[in-house]
Design an enzyme around this catalytic site. Structure first.
Site, PDB file in Angstrom:
ATOM      1  N   ASP A  45       0.843  -1.233  -0.122  1.00  0.00           N
ATOM      2  CA  ASP A  45      -0.003  -0.137   0.016  1.00  0.00           C
ATOM      3  C   ASP A  45       0.967   1.251  -0.006  1.00  0.00           C
ATOM      4  O   ASP A  45       2.041   1.161  -0.037  1.00  0.00           O
ATOM      5  CB  ASP A  45      -1.100  -0.033   1.404  1.00  0.00           C
ATOM      6  CG  ASP A  45      -2.084  -1.034   1.129  1.00  0.00           C
ATOM      7  OD1 ASP A  45      -2.359  -1.295   0.072  1.00  0.00           O
ATOM      8  OD2 ASP A  45      -2.766  -0.803   2.040  1.00  0.00           O
ATOM      9  N   LYS A  67      -3.592   3.204  -2.446  1.00  0.00           N
ATOM     10  CA  LYS A  67      -4.761   4.124  -3.002  1.00  0.00           C
ATOM     11  C   LYS A  67      -4.300   5.545  -2.917  1.00  0.00           C
ATOM     12  O   LYS A  67      -4.807   6.428  -2.607  1.00  0.00           O
ATOM     13  CB  LYS A  67      -5.943   4.183  -2.003  1.00  0.00           C
ATOM     14  CG  LYS A  67      -6.350   2.704  -2.056  1.00  0.00           C
ATOM     15  CD  LYS A  67      -7.620   2.636  -0.839  1.00  0.00           C
ATOM     16  CE  LYS A  67      -7.799   1.165  -0.584  1.00  0.00           C
ATOM     17  NZ  LYS A  67      -6.920   0.601   0.312  1.00  0.00           N
ATOM     18  N   MET A 182      -7.065   9.758   9.740  1.00  0.00           N
ATOM     19  CA  MET A 182      -7.347  10.412   8.280  1.00  0.00           C
ATOM     20  C   MET A 182      -8.331  11.484   8.643  1.00  0.00           C
ATOM     21  O   MET A 182      -9.293  11.697   8.217  1.00  0.00           O
ATOM     22  CB  MET A 182      -8.639   9.239   7.776  1.00  0.00           C
ATOM     23  CG  MET A 182      -7.636   7.909   7.482  1.00  0.00           C
ATOM     24  SD  MET A 182      -8.650   6.501   6.900  1.00  0.00           S
ATOM     25  CE  MET A 182      -9.166   5.781   8.389  1.00  0.00           C
TER      26      MET A 182
HETATM   27  N1  SAH Z   1      -3.316   0.724   9.533  1.00  0.00           N
HETATM   28  C1  SAH Z   1      -2.784   2.217   9.778  1.00  0.00           C
HETATM   29  C2  SAH Z   1      -3.763   3.134   9.589  1.00  0.00           C
HETATM   30  C3  SAH Z   1      -4.173   3.568   7.977  1.00  0.00           C
HETATM   31  S1  SAH Z   1      -5.175   4.564   7.700  1.00  0.00           S
HETATM   32  C4  SAH Z   1      -2.141   2.092  11.117  1.00  0.00           C
HETATM   33  O1  SAH Z   1      -2.406   1.251  12.001  1.00  0.00           O
HETATM   34  O2  SAH Z   1      -1.318   3.039  11.571  1.00  0.00           O
HETATM   35  C5  SAH Z   1      -4.464   5.854   7.163  1.00  0.00           C
HETATM   36  C6  SAH Z   1      -4.109   7.223   8.336  1.00  0.00           C
HETATM   37  O3  SAH Z   1      -3.078   6.531   9.328  1.00  0.00           O
HETATM   38  C7  SAH Z   1      -3.539   8.331   7.764  1.00  0.00           C
HETATM   39  O4  SAH Z   1      -4.565   9.244   7.182  1.00  0.00           O
HETATM   40  C8  SAH Z   1      -2.805   8.981   9.021  1.00  0.00           C
HETATM   41  O5  SAH Z   1      -4.244   9.323   9.768  1.00  0.00           O
HETATM   42  C9  SAH Z   1      -2.481   7.880   9.852  1.00  0.00           C
HETATM   43  N2  SAH Z   1      -1.192   7.550   9.678  1.00  0.00           N
HETATM   44  C10 SAH Z   1      -0.270   6.399   8.976  1.00  0.00           C
HETATM   45  N3  SAH Z   1       0.875   6.560   8.999  1.00  0.00           N
HETATM   46  C11 SAH Z   1       1.220   7.945   9.817  1.00  0.00           C
HETATM   47  C12 SAH Z   1       2.167   8.537  10.206  1.00  0.00           C
HETATM   48  N4  SAH Z   1       3.600   8.052   9.821  1.00  0.00           N
HETATM   49  N5  SAH Z   1       2.056   9.678  10.813  1.00  0.00           N
HETATM   50  C13 SAH Z   1       0.859  10.128  11.082  1.00  0.00           C
HETATM   51  N6  SAH Z   1      -0.086   9.639  10.757  1.00  0.00           N
HETATM   52  C14 SAH Z   1      -0.138   8.266  10.190  1.00  0.00           C
END
Ligand code: SAH
Length: 260
Positions: A45, A67, A182
């Site tokens: 992803d 995406k 998000m």
């Molecule tokens: N499965 C992922 C989340 C996916 S949804 C997890 O457990 O972290 C995608 C959202 O995750 C982004 O919009 C943001 O809000 C958050 N996110 C993912 N990586 C990030 C990062 N390095 N720093 C801040 N927010 C992050």
């Protein structure tokens, strides 16, 4: 007969749903590293870094299915169809997702599809963005004096664009920390709803952008000031919103040498 009609049999490949962690490649689990080192095919992803992908053998095939608008990507049902087809063809694969696949990662949907199709699979957890952001920004997500509960919520707008499907009264309760995934695009709406449902207007709040990566930024304020600050600082996704009095501990706990 289509490949998708072929039942999963003994020659069926195995799918490993792997959480890649929040960004810093060193935050991958040892189990995750071993799975990557043994991989011959990766489906990954948008939030999975090049450094993580580089941990797989050079010979491994890498398919981007994320995406991100600027890159070629597949809708979720096509990702699932592709995974099932490859497994039925006997290909074992590692399905790589940012953070933890079972936390806002649609890993649940993929696991259900695999289980229903009889495709063998493993799930390897990853550190979720909230955990990475808490550690690197200096915000303990729970603390006995501040928060006895921790809530992960999505700030994603409903499909009809009419607000966010959340129980605002529950999220506005005292003595808890709220982490919103998000939510960059809906930050102003989120803060407004929380205050409208009883959260004190001076509650500390932070946005942590690109947590655990070298260019991480953390912007702090209150639920009243944060939306404007985030706008001024041009905060971009991926970023997390953290709301609660634990954010007030950051000045003491932020990592020495951190840029912001
Ligand atoms: N499965 C992922 C989340 C996916 S949804 C997890 O457990 O972290 C995608 C959202 O995750 C982004 O919009 C943001 O809000 C958050 N996110 C993912 N990586 C990030 C990062 N390095 N720093 C801040 N927010 C992050």
């Amino acid at each position: 007969m289509m490949v998708s009609d072929i039942p999963a049999g003994p020659a069926c490949g195995r799918v490993t749903l792997l959480g890649a962690g929040p960004g810093d490649p060193e935050l991958l689990t040892i189990k995750g590293l071993k799975a990557l080192q043994g991989a011959s095919l990766l489906l990954y992803d948008a939030l999975v870094s090049d450094e993580i992908l580089a941990l797989a053998p050079a010979s491994a095939e890498r398919l981007y299915v994320g995406k991100q608008a600027s890159r070629h990507a597949l809708p979720q049902d096509e990702i699932i169809a592709l995974m099932l087809r490859l497994a039925r063809e006997g290909r074992s694969l590692v399905r790589l997702k940012g953070g933890d696949g079972y936390i806002f990662g649609r890993g649940g949907e993929e696991a259900i599809a695999l289980a229903e199709a009889g495709v063998p699979f493993d799930v390897i957890p990853g550190l979720s963005a909230a955990q990475g952001a808490g550690a690197s920004a200096g915000i303990p997500l729970t603390h006995r004096d501040h928060a006895a509960a921790l809530v992960f919520a999505t700030g994603h707008l409903r499909a009809d664009g009419q607000g966010i499907d959340l129980d605002w009264a529950a999220l506005a309760r005292p003595r808890q920390t709220l982490v919103i995934y998000m939510g960059v695009g809906t930050l102003a709406l989120i803060c407004r709803e929380l205050v409208a449902h009883g959260l004190p207007a001076d509650t500390p709040a932070a946005v942590v952008e690109r947590a655990t990566l070298p260019d991480e930024r953390c912007i702090t304020g209150t639920v009243t000031t944060l939306p404007q600050l985030a706008l001024e600082q041009r905060v971009r996704t991926p970023a997390l919103i953290v709301v609660g009095s634990v954010v007030g501990l950051r000045p003491l706990l932020r990592q020495a040498g951190a840029a912001t």
